[in-house]
Write a protein that holds these residues in place. Structure first.
Motif, PDB file in Angstrom:
ATOM      1  N   VAL A  68       0.863  -1.199   0.000  1.00 24.29           N
ATOM      2  CA  VAL A  68       0.000   0.000   0.000  1.00 24.29           C
ATOM      3  C   VAL A  68       0.890   1.237   0.000  1.00 24.29           C
ATOM      4  O   VAL A  68       2.069   1.203   0.384  1.00 24.29           O
ATOM      5  CB  VAL A  68      -0.947   0.001   1.210  1.00 24.29           C
ATOM      6  N   ASN A  69       0.340   2.360  -0.389  1.00 30.36           N
ATOM      7  CA  ASN A  69       1.123   3.586  -0.500  1.00 30.36           C
ATOM      8  C   ASN A  69       1.512   4.142   0.862  1.00 30.36           C
ATOM      9  O   ASN A  69       0.858   3.891   1.893  1.00 30.36           O
ATOM     10  CB  ASN A  69       0.338   4.647  -1.276  1.00 30.36           C
ATOM     11  N   GLU A  70       2.589   4.897   0.881  1.00 31.06           N
ATOM     12  CA  GLU A  70       3.053   5.547   2.106  1.00 31.06           C
ATOM     13  C   GLU A  70       1.979   6.524   2.580  1.00 31.06           C
ATOM     14  O   GLU A  70       1.425   7.301   1.810  1.00 31.06           O
ATOM     15  CB  GLU A  70       4.363   6.298   1.831  1.00 31.06           C
ATOM     16  N   LEU A  97      -1.259  -8.509   4.840  1.00 24.60           N
ATOM     17  CA  LEU A  97      -1.894  -9.486   3.940  1.00 24.60           C
ATOM     18  C   LEU A  97      -1.131  -9.554   2.624  1.00 24.60           C
ATOM     19  O   LEU A  97      -0.710  -8.530   2.078  1.00 24.60           O
ATOM     20  CB  LEU A  97      -3.346  -9.097   3.692  1.00 24.60           C
ATOM     21  N   ASP A  98      -0.985 -10.815   2.157  1.00 26.36           N
ATOM     22  CA  ASP A  98      -0.231 -11.047   0.916  1.00 26.36           C
ATOM     23  C   ASP A  98      -1.088 -10.718  -0.292  1.00 26.36           C
ATOM     24  O   ASP A  98      -2.294 -10.974  -0.314  1.00 26.36           O
ATOM     25  CB  ASP A  98       0.215 -12.512   0.845  1.00 26.36           C
ATOM     26  N   ALA A 136      15.556   1.450  12.454  1.00 20.61           N
ATOM     27  CA  ALA A 136      15.902   2.818  12.039  1.00 20.61           C
ATOM     28  C   ALA A 136      14.920   3.332  11.003  1.00 20.61           C
ATOM     29  O   ALA A 136      14.726   4.550  10.872  1.00 20.61           O
ATOM     30  CB  ALA A 136      17.322   2.857  11.506  1.00 20.61           C
ATOM     31  N   ASP A 137      14.336   2.408  10.246  1.00 19.32           N
ATOM     32  CA  ASP A 137      13.372   2.800   9.204  1.00 19.32           C
ATOM     33  C   ASP A 137      12.066   2.077   9.496  1.00 19.32           C
ATOM     34  O   ASP A 137      11.760   1.040   8.919  1.00 19.32           O
ATOM     35  CB  ASP A 137      13.909   2.427   7.829  1.00 19.32           C
ATOM     36  N   PRO A 138      11.313   2.589  10.457  1.00 23.71           N
ATOM     37  CA  PRO A 138      10.099   1.883  10.882  1.00 23.71           C
ATOM     38  C   PRO A 138       9.077   1.831   9.762  1.00 23.71           C
ATOM     39  O   PRO A 138       9.045   2.661   8.872  1.00 23.71           O
ATOM     40  CB  PRO A 138       9.614   2.716  12.050  1.00 23.71           C
ATOM     41  N   LEU A 139       8.241   0.818   9.862  1.00 20.56           N
ATOM     42  CA  LEU A 139       7.210   0.606   8.857  1.00 20.56           C
ATOM     43  C   LEU A 139       5.976   1.451   9.135  1.00 20.56           C
ATOM     44  O   LEU A 139       5.230   1.776   8.206  1.00 20.56           O
ATOM     45  CB  LEU A 139       6.830  -0.877   8.793  1.00 20.56           C
ATOM     46  N   LEU A 169      -2.824   5.301  13.172  1.00 22.57           N
ATOM     47  CA  LEU A 169      -1.621   4.576  12.767  1.00 22.57           C
ATOM     48  C   LEU A 169      -1.490   4.656  11.266  1.00 22.57           C
ATOM     49  O   LEU A 169      -2.405   4.288  10.526  1.00 22.57           O
ATOM     50  CB  LEU A 169      -1.684   3.108  13.218  1.00 22.57           C
ATOM     51  N   TYR A 170      -0.329   5.135  10.760  1.00 24.30           N
ATOM     52  CA  TYR A 170      -0.085   5.313   9.338  1.00 24.30           C
ATOM     53  C   TYR A 170       1.091   4.448   8.901  1.00 24.30           C
ATOM     54  O   TYR A 170       1.955   4.083   9.711  1.00 24.30           O
ATOM     55  CB  TYR A 170       0.227   6.781   9.005  1.00 24.30           C
ATOM     56  N   VAL A 171       1.079   4.139   7.564  1.00 23.01           N
ATOM     57  CA  VAL A 171       2.187   3.402   6.951  1.00 23.01           C
ATOM     58  C   VAL A 171       3.286   4.395   6.633  1.00 23.01           C
ATOM     59  O   VAL A 171       3.026   5.427   5.987  1.00 23.01           O
ATOM     60  CB  VAL A 171       1.736   2.677   5.664  1.00 23.01           C
ATOM     61  N   SER A 172       4.498   4.058   7.110  1.00 21.17           N
ATOM     62  CA  SER A 172       5.612   4.983   6.895  1.00 21.17           C
ATOM     63  C   SER A 172       6.235   4.788   5.512  1.00 21.17           C
ATOM     64  O   SER A 172       6.726   5.749   4.915  1.00 21.17           O
ATOM     65  CB  SER A 172       6.677   4.788   7.983  1.00 21.17           C
TER      66      SER A 172
END
Length: 790
Positions: free
Chosen positions: A40-42, A125-126, A72-75, A85-88
């Motif tokens: 999914v998009n950032e 999910l795959d 260091a580069d959280p998801l 909660l957002y996707v990083s």
């Protein structure tokens, strides 16, 4: 967090902070779970943690709501403004969780003042974002052509980073005739493709097979990956060299220079490597004279002239050559090369039978093709124009074909193998040159048999004479049939017709050898009971369908001397052959004292009885007639003669081994008065005895007459049913003179036979070796006679 705040007071503050954190952990902690698709998009919102946990949004910033992570580069990151909660960054499930069935990311969120820790699980999910791939783009397999169907070859499986249903689900193999695909499911380790040979391989037909193996995942639509499979079929030496021509024939001018190339043969071997390398040589069976004239190149197959060629010496050579490969076990092919030496002046037509049936059934219809014949003349123009012909006296003809110089050899009339089983047909080809040259070719056509002939007996009907008293189970006579067909169609088996009829009832006492036709009697025949009978024998061939024929067999039983004479008179009251006769003393010479009567059941000489005095008190007083059995006085009685005389009469037949019986007569000489008185007393008794004797005599004569009458009727019926000149007559001898006997005359063709009793016809003669019961009567129609011996 407490540790950071209490850094100036490290030791005490550290302990106090952890104590407080532990207390708050147990009091203020919660866990929620979200799911999100990979890739999914950032900035995509995963879920509102504050809302789901019931947190006050206004305090999130003040309480420094955050995610605690060592990455260091959280998801993911959480907004302190709204608690969402957002996707990083983009999440690759295969990178994060590799091949795990479930991909869970555990997040720990922290609030300060007071300290609260909340755990959040995010399930990634795959999605079907990867295609199956093989480790090799092309797989090379080497398989021997000798491998048997069912051989299995395991291939490397395809890999798909996706999991679950989006991983590799099936394999497909490109369409082909020699291989099929099996898939072995190893659970978590995936599916393994196996290549199975389903049809035998032949390198000479196909040296390699290109296949495509495709792996498909479970996506919709599915993604796929493929790998090329190149199957190299390894050679074995399973093919012998094959010549390029079926027949090698060449024309060679006589006096050709040495080294002239006659012909070059060529053979190829479909095998590979040394298995396919061909060398040429002459056959070991070649005549040395031919080897002196020709040579062959082992590698080129070129036949060259080695010696002088002379047309007048020989105009045709047939050379046997061999082509062998260089395999470990070399394979060899032989071929004949025909070299025709051409006279420099002319060429004769050539005849070739291209298709030939050497055998043709005799029931073939007219127009049936026997052979295809082609003619050729190396000349051109009129010299090369050929006319083909065949003889007129054969049931075959040449029919021109649509194609030039082609003829069909066909039948023009019906065939009959029994008349002629083989035809040597000479086909003549003649050119139109001047002078005309011609050639001939002879082919042999065999007419094969069909079952169109029934068995035929050598005689019809058969007549056999069997001596009575034969040994049961032995062969008494034999019939023979032949069939003009051949092989199984002429293989004959015999059997006796048993239809249960009254006239055929004696067939049950006979048996026949089905192969030889020998007939065996299962019982001993008795002439006195049975004199003649007939039955039928059937001969059947082994063809399909089988054909049969039957023949009538007439059997005549010949008499043997197996019955002794029976005394009919005198017979005493107790059954013995004794009697008492009284005569006056004053009788004259020639007086009939009595007559001895006897009977023999046999006929001819065996039943011809002779009488003789075996014992007598006075030979000068009584005489016995040898043929009639009459006893008469030879002289008058005197006073000195005894009053009682005993006569023992011997009665015997005339068989080779004579049988006999005796009778005793007591003659009492009495005075005339006493004889007269005694005769009155005796007459009544004698009348009774004579009546008994007459009764028995009538029964005997009646039985014999009935038997002869039946025989005559049977023979007359047989004569009426025959086409041959065959007659039989039975004549009863009427001259009875005190002795029961038989006399039979009969005729067969131009021969007359007679079985006689005591009275023989004038002019009859006894034939030596006829057992003394068969006479030959002179035939008035012919000057000679003969006896048939069995």
């Amino acid at each position: 967090m407490e540790q950071r705040r209490c850094e100036p007071r490290r030791v005490r503050g550290y302990l106090v902070g952890w104590v407080v954190a532990s207390i708050l952990w147990s009091v203020a902690s919660a866990q929620i779970r979200y799911s999100i698709s990979e890739e999914v998009n950032e900035g995509t919102a995963v879920g509102n943690i504050a809302k789901d946990l019931g947190l006050d949004k206004s305090t999130l910033n003040e309480r420094k709501y955050r995610i605690v992570s060592n990455n260091a580069d959280p998801l993911f990151h959480v907004s302190q403004n709204d608690g969402i909660l957002y996707v990083s960054r983009k999440i690759d499930r295969e990178e994060v969780c590799e091949q795990s069935r479930m991909c869970l990311i555990n997040l720990k969120t922290v609030l300060e003042n007071p300290l609260e820790v909340h755990y959040v699980e995010v399930e990634v999910l795959d999605i079907n974002d990867h295609s199956p791939t093989f480790t090799e783009n092309e797989k090379r397999l080497e398989i021997s052509e000798s491998v048997l169907p069912g051989a299995r070859f395991q291939l490397k499986p395809s890999r798909d980073p996706d999991s679950g249903h989006f991983s590799v689900q099936q394999y497909k193999l490109s369409q082909n005739d020699h291989f099929r695909l099996e898939v072995k499911d190893k659970g978590d380790d995936g599916k393994i493709p196996i290549l199975v040979v389903q049809k035998s391989l032949d390198r000479e037909t196909a040296g390699s097979h290109s296949l495509v193996l495709t792996a498909l995942d479970g996506g919709k639509p599915p993604k796929s990956g493929s790998m090329k499979i190149l199957v190299i079929v390894l050679d074995i030496n399973d093919n012998a060299p094959v010549f390029s021509k079926d027949v090698y024939s060449v024309m060679l001018d006589e006096n050709a220079p040495l080294g002239t190339t006659v012909i070059q043969v060529n053979a190829t071997d479909l095998d590979d490597g040394t298995n396919g390398e061909v060398v040429y040589s002459f056959s070991n069976s070649m005549n040395q004279k031919i080897l002196n004239l020709f040579d062959i190149g082992p590698l080129t197959g070129e036949i060259t002239v080695r010696g002088p060629i002379d047309y007048e010496e020989k105009d045709r050579y047939e050379i046997e050559i061999e082509a062998s490969d260089k395999g470990f076990a070399p394979l060899t092919t032989e071929k004949s090369v025909i070299i025709k030496i051409v006279d420099v002046n002319d060429n004769a037509p050539e005849i070739e039978v291209t298709s030939f049936s050497s055998s043709i059934p005799e029931d073939s219809r007219p127009g049936t093709t026997v052979a295809l014949i082609s003619v050729n003349d190396l000349d051109s123009g009129l010299n090369g124009k050929v006319i083909c012909s065949i003889g007129e006296d054969v049931p075959f003809a040449l029919s021109p074909s649509v194609k030039d110089r082609m003829y069909s050899l066909v039948t023009k009339s019906p065939l009959d193998r029994e008349k002629q089983s083989q035809y040597d047909l000479t086909i003549t080809a003649k050119d139109a040159g001047q002078p005309s040259l011609s050639s001939e070719k002879t082919i042999s056509v065999v007419v094969s048999d069909v079952n169109d002939n029934s068995p035929e007996f050598s005689l019809s009907p058969y007549t056999f004479y069997v001596t009575e008293g034969n040994e049961p189970g032995t062969s008494v006579f034999s019939v023979k049939a032949f069939d003009r067909d051949e092989n199984d169609n002429a293989l004959i088996s015999y059997h006796i017709l048993r239809d249960g009829s009254e006239e055929n009832k004696l067939a049950s006492f006979l048996n026949i050898n089905t192969e030889s036709g020998d007939i065996l009697a299962l019982k001993s025949f008795d002439f006195e009971t049975l004199k003649t009978f007939q039955f039928q024998v059937v001969a059947t061939d082994s063809g399909t369908p089988s054909l049969s024929n039957n023949v009538t067999v007439n059997v005549f039983i010949l008499d043997q001397n197996d019955n002794a004479p029976v005394i009919l008179y005198p017979v005493s009251s107790n059954g013995s052959a004794e009697g008492v006769e009284e005569i006056p003393r004053n009788v004259n010479a020639g007086h009939l004292v009595t007559k001895v009567r006897a009977y023999d059941a046999d006929i001819g000489y065996n039943g011809w009885l002779l009488f003789s005095l075996q014992e007598v008190t006075d030979h000068s007083l009584f005489g016995l007639d040898r043929y009639t059995g009459q006893i008469r006085t030879l002289r008058s009685f005197t006073e000195t003669d005894e009053a009682e005389h005993k006569l023992v009469i011997l009665v015997k037949d005339n068989g080779n081994v004579s049988l006999s019986a005796t009778a005793t007569v007591i003659v009492k000489v009495v005075e005339p008065k006493e004889a007269f008185a005694a005769s009155d007393v005796k007459s009544a008794t004698k009348v009774d005895e004579e009546d008994n004797v007459t009764f028995y005599l009538m029964i005997t004569l009646g039985s014999v007459s009935v038997l002869f009458l039946i025989s005559i009727i049977v023979l007359i019926a047989m004569q009426c049913s025959r086409t041959t000149d065959y007659t039989s007559k039975y004549l009863q001898e009427t001259n009875y003179d005190g002795t029961l006997c038989h006399s039979i005359q009969y005729r067969s063709g131009d021969k007359r036979y007679m079985l006689v009793g005591p009275r023989m016809s004038i002019g009859s003669t006894i034939v030596p070796g006829s057992h003394a019961n068969t006479l030959v009567l002179p035939d008035r129609r012919r000057g000679s006679a003969e006896v048939r011996h069995i």
